[in-house]
Design a protein around this motif. Structure first.
Motif, PDB file in Angstrom:
ATOM      1  N   GLY A 288      -2.940  -8.122  -7.173  1.00  0.00           N
ATOM      2  CA  GLY A 288      -3.563  -7.759  -8.438  1.00  0.00           C
ATOM      3  C   GLY A 288      -4.141  -6.362  -8.497  1.00  0.00           C
ATOM      4  N   ASP A 289      -4.190  -5.671  -7.364  1.00  0.00           N
ATOM      5  CA  ASP A 289      -4.765  -4.320  -7.362  1.00  0.00           C
ATOM      6  C   ASP A 289      -3.669  -3.297  -7.631  1.00  0.00           C
ATOM      7  N   THR A 290      -3.062  -3.409  -8.811  1.00  0.00           N
ATOM      8  CA  THR A 290      -1.938  -2.526  -9.133  1.00  0.00           C
ATOM      9  C   THR A 290      -2.388  -1.083  -9.345  1.00  0.00           C
ATOM     10  N   LYS A 291      -3.582  -0.894  -9.903  1.00  0.00           N
ATOM     11  CA  LYS A 291      -4.056   0.469 -10.144  1.00  0.00           C
ATOM     12  C   LYS A 291      -4.208   1.241  -8.843  1.00  0.00           C
ATOM     13  N   GLN A 292      -4.828   0.596  -7.831  1.00  0.00           N
ATOM     14  CA  GLN A 292      -5.000   1.281  -6.555  1.00  0.00           C
ATOM     15  C   GLN A 292      -3.660   1.554  -5.897  1.00  0.00           C
ATOM     16  N   ALA A 293      -2.725   0.605  -6.025  1.00  0.00           N
ATOM     17  CA  ALA A 293      -1.393   0.802  -5.454  1.00  0.00           C
ATOM     18  C   ALA A 293      -0.705   1.996  -6.110  1.00  0.00           C
ATOM     19  N   ILE A 294      -0.794   2.088  -7.442  1.00  0.00           N
ATOM     20  CA  ILE A 294      -0.195   3.223  -8.153  1.00  0.00           C
ATOM     21  C   ILE A 294      -0.862   4.521  -7.728  1.00  0.00           C
ATOM     22  N   ASP A 295      -2.189   4.518  -7.621  1.00  0.00           N
ATOM     23  CA  ASP A 295      -2.914   5.731  -7.208  1.00  0.00           C
ATOM     24  C   ASP A 295      -2.465   6.186  -5.824  1.00  0.00           C
ATOM     25  N   ASP A 296      -2.327   5.238  -4.906  1.00  0.00           N
ATOM     26  CA  ASP A 296      -1.893   5.573  -3.543  1.00  0.00           C
ATOM     27  C   ASP A 296      -0.484   6.151  -3.543  1.00  0.00           C
ATOM     28  N   LEU A 297       0.394   5.551  -4.339  1.00  0.00           N
ATOM     29  CA  LEU A 297       1.785   6.017  -4.376  1.00  0.00           C
ATOM     30  C   LEU A 297       1.885   7.374  -5.064  1.00  0.00           C
ATOM     31  N   ASN A 298       1.077   7.583  -6.115  1.00  0.00           N
ATOM     32  CA  ASN A 298       1.049   8.904  -6.758  1.00  0.00           C
ATOM     33  C   ASN A 298       0.621   9.971  -5.763  1.00  0.00           C
ATOM     34  N   TRP A 299      -0.367   9.612  -4.927  1.00  0.00           N
ATOM     35  CA  TRP A 299      -0.866  10.559  -3.937  1.00  0.00           C
ATOM     36  C   TRP A 299       0.215  10.861  -2.901  1.00  0.00           C
ATOM     37  N   VAL A 300       0.918   9.822  -2.437  1.00  0.00           N
ATOM     38  CA  VAL A 300       1.997  10.027  -1.459  1.00  0.00           C
ATOM     39  C   VAL A 300       3.055  10.955  -2.040  1.00  0.00           C
ATOM     40  N   LEU A 301       3.415  10.751  -3.306  1.00  0.00           N
ATOM     41  CA  LEU A 301       4.450  11.574  -3.918  1.00  0.00           C
ATOM     42  C   LEU A 301       3.966  12.986  -4.216  1.00  0.00           C
ATOM     43  N   GLN A 302       2.673  13.155  -4.383  1.00  0.00           N
ATOM     44  CA  GLN A 302       2.129  14.505  -4.536  1.00  0.00           C
ATOM     45  C   GLN A 302       2.243  15.262  -3.219  1.00  0.00           C
ATOM     46  N   VAL A 303       2.023  14.524  -2.132  1.00  0.00           N
ATOM     47  CA  VAL A 303       2.146  15.139  -0.802  1.00  0.00           C
ATOM     48  C   VAL A 303       3.597  15.454  -0.490  1.00  0.00           C
ATOM     49  N   ASP A 304       4.481  14.486  -0.784  1.00  0.00           N
ATOM     50  CA  ASP A 304       5.903  14.658  -0.465  1.00  0.00           C
ATOM     51  C   ASP A 304       6.748  14.164  -1.639  1.00  0.00           C
ATOM     52  N   PRO A 305       7.141  15.057  -2.544  1.00  0.00           N
ATOM     53  CA  PRO A 305       7.922  14.655  -3.717  1.00  0.00           C
ATOM     54  C   PRO A 305       9.327  14.171  -3.372  1.00  0.00           C
ATOM     55  N   GLN A 306       9.729  14.264  -2.107  1.00  0.00           N
ATOM     56  CA  GLN A 306      11.060  13.835  -1.696  1.00  0.00           C
ATOM     57  C   GLN A 306      11.035  12.484  -0.979  1.00  0.00           C
ATOM     58  N   ASP A 307       9.965  11.718  -1.166  1.00  0.00           N
ATOM     59  CA  ASP A 307       9.831  10.424  -0.493  1.00  0.00           C
ATOM     60  C   ASP A 307      10.459   9.338  -1.359  1.00  0.00           C
ATOM     61  N   GLY A 308      11.697   8.979  -1.054  1.00  0.00           N
ATOM     62  CA  GLY A 308      12.428   7.996  -1.854  1.00  0.00           C
ATOM     63  C   GLY A 308      11.808   6.615  -1.813  1.00  0.00           C
ATOM     64  N   ILE A 309      11.258   6.231  -0.666  1.00  0.00           N
ATOM     65  CA  ILE A 309      10.645   4.903  -0.555  1.00  0.00           C
ATOM     66  C   ILE A 309       9.442   4.796  -1.490  1.00  0.00           C
ATOM     67  N   ALA A 310       8.671   5.867  -1.585  1.00  0.00           N
ATOM     68  CA  ALA A 310       7.501   5.857  -2.464  1.00  0.00           C
ATOM     69  C   ALA A 310       7.923   5.695  -3.928  1.00  0.00           C
ATOM     70  N   TYR A 311       9.020   6.362  -4.327  1.00  0.00           N
ATOM     71  CA  TYR A 311       9.510   6.194  -5.698  1.00  0.00           C
ATOM     72  C   TYR A 311       9.908   4.737  -5.944  1.00  0.00           C
ATOM     73  N   CYS A 312      10.606   4.153  -4.977  1.00  0.00           N
ATOM     74  CA  CYS A 312      11.043   2.765  -5.127  1.00  0.00           C
ATOM     75  C   CYS A 312       9.837   1.834  -5.253  1.00  0.00           C
ATOM     76  N   CYS A 313       8.846   2.029  -4.378  1.00  0.00           N
ATOM     77  CA  CYS A 313       7.655   1.177  -4.409  1.00  0.00           C
ATOM     78  C   CYS A 313       6.895   1.329  -5.728  1.00  0.00           C
ATOM     79  N   ARG A 314       6.795   2.553  -6.208  1.00  0.00           N
ATOM     80  CA  ARG A 314       6.090   2.756  -7.470  1.00  0.00           C
ATOM     81  C   ARG A 314       6.852   2.085  -8.611  1.00  0.00           C
ATOM     82  N   GLY A 315       8.171   2.130  -8.529  1.00  0.00           N
ATOM     83  CA  GLY A 315       8.974   1.434  -9.532  1.00  0.00           C
ATOM     84  C   GLY A 315       8.722  -0.062  -9.529  1.00  0.00           C
ATOM     85  N   VAL A 316       8.618  -0.648  -8.326  1.00  0.00           N
ATOM     86  CA  VAL A 316       8.349  -2.090  -8.218  1.00  0.00           C
ATOM     87  C   VAL A 316       6.994  -2.424  -8.831  1.00  0.00           C
ATOM     88  N   VAL A 317       5.977  -1.605  -8.534  1.00  0.00           N
ATOM     89  CA  VAL A 317       4.640  -1.861  -9.074  1.00  0.00           C
ATOM     90  C   VAL A 317       4.649  -1.706 -10.596  1.00  0.00           C
TER      91      VAL A 317
END
Length: 421
Positions: free
Chosen positions: A188-217
């Motif tokens: 149920g903590d979707t907001k925190q999950a999105i925030d974490d994934l946004n941060w990961v993608l800010q650090v590395d915009p080429q992280d395909g796994i992070a894009y996939c995970c954010r899509g799932v959320v």
């Protein structure tokens, strides 16, 4: 004169000639015994030459003469960490952060100290803060180092006790790290999950796994269009990822693009022909298209790969219901319910019972099927001792005579569930 000695010491230290650098800093201090920066720099030279205790002594003198010296606190914390004085290191790095709240290196160091103390979640929080500060400074290399530190930590709660310093921190793979973020969203903590994934993608915009995970959320949030955008980004980085095709197919199906979804599932199955989840997802889309025979074929294929998959039985039961093949539907619902019961997955178990109830009026066999499932669940709740269950049922019969057997079973189950909570 003391500044001349001091500047010469800095030059020699930069050349890694620590012995001569120490001599120059000492001359500067002979000229001015209150020269705090000279103590700090001589401490660094001592530390770099391996004389850690002397370094701590010099940092302490620097602090004595300048209690606001952020560097002296930070470097003393580093030296104390080397000496395995974790409480002293933590106190110093806390002071450094109190004096300078945007000190990225201090947060990183505090993360290391907390990790060694066994406070994993606190360590992750500090590494994350350090990474954010490095990112603001456009220091992406150090930012990535912090991200790697996070990925190396076990992302679950640990008791707040001090672990042995010699015990290495448990590590996880990158896949497990992202799995943890998805579990966070599942709870149920979707907001925190999105925030974490946004941060990961800010650090590395080429992280395909992070894009996939954010899509799932985002799918969990019902934001299917943005989810598809994330899956597209993931596929641009790795077009051979079956998991991304499967999830994009689910999102497309939710938006009514069933043909696009089927195309994605077919692509995924070319890569992973034994993936049960893809067959179930494709079956669900066929069912949404009212193509029930194709759906049943997919669910059956999933069960040939994994004969204990409750979801495949349940979804096949739904497809059989639409075809009015009630006996097959009852059998599949019963198997699914039994499996959910074994796993103590009561939410899905109740969903199956509800499905049985919907066809109960038109199919006499369903009543017996539901009765058997309720008996099975009650038996499990009393540890397999039917005599206990029977006694509880008899008590209800004494209080509420004339009710149906199903009512007594359901009432006893409800009472036991209430008592557990």
């Amino acid at each position: 004169m003391n500044n001349e000695f001091y500047n010469k010491g800095l030059e020699l230290a930069q050349q890694k000639d620590y012995t001569k650098a120490i001599e120059e800093f000492t001359r500067a201090l002979q000229e001015d015994p209150y020269f705090a920066s000279a103590y700090t720099q001589r401490g660094l030279a001592y530390y770099d030459s391996g004389a850690t205790l002397q370094a701590v002594s010099d940092y302490t003198e620097a602090i004595k003469h300048n209690s606001e010296s952020v560097e002296a606190y930070y470097y003393r914390a580093l030296a104390r960490l080397t000496l395995k004085n974790l409480p002293g290191a933590l106190a110093d790095v806390d002071k450094a952060i109190a004096l300078q709240a945007n000190y990225a290196a201090a947060y990183h160091l505090r993360g290391i100290v907390r990790r060694k103390e066994g406070y994993i979640q606190d360590a992750i929080a500090n590494f994350k803060k350090a990474a954010e500060l490095y990112l603001k400074k456009n220091d992406k290399e150090k930012c990535r180092q912090c991200l790697e530190s996070i990925k190396q930590l076990q992302p679950k709660e640990y008791p707040a006790v001090t672990q042995s310093i010699s015990t290495p921190a448990p590590i996880i793979s990158e896949k497990e790290y992202f799995h943890t973020l998805l579990e966070k969203a599942e709870k149920g903590d979707t907001k925190q999950a999105i925030d974490d994934l946004n941060w990961v993608l800010q650090v590395d915009p080429q992280d395909g796994i992070a894009y996939c995970c954010r899509g799932v959320v985002r799918c969990k949030l019902g934001n299917y269009r943005d989810a598809i955008s994330d899956f597209n980004s993931a596929l641009r980085l790795n077009f051979q990822d079956a998991i991304v095709y499967r999830n994009r197919g689910k999102a497309r199906s939710q938006l009514g693009d069933h043909q696009g979804a089927i195309a994605d599932y077919n692509q995924a199955l070319q890569m992973q022909p034994e993936d049960v989840l893809i067959y179930i997802a494709r079956g669900n889309t066929h069912r949404a298209m009212s193509n029930y025979y194709a759906a049943i074929k997919d669910y059956t294929q999933a069960l040939q790969i994994d004969s204990d998959n409750a979801q495949a039985y349940y979804n096949r039961g739904i497809a059989y219901t639409h075809l009015e093949e009630m006996q097959h539907a009852i059998e599949d619902y019963q198997r699914a319910a039994s499996m959910f019961c074994e796993k103590e997955d009561w939410q899905n178990y109740q969903q199956v019972l509800n499905s049985l109830k919907k066809i109960q009026s038109s199919t006499p066999e369903v009543k017996n099927a539901k009765h058997d499932l309720l008996r099975q669940r009650l038996l499990r709740m009393v540890g397999g001792y039917w005599e206990i269950a029977q006694r509880l049922i008899e008590q209800k019969k004494n209080y509420y005579p004339g009710m149906s057997e199903e009512w007594y079973l359901q009432t006893v189950i409800s009472d036991l569930e209430r008592d557990r909570h």
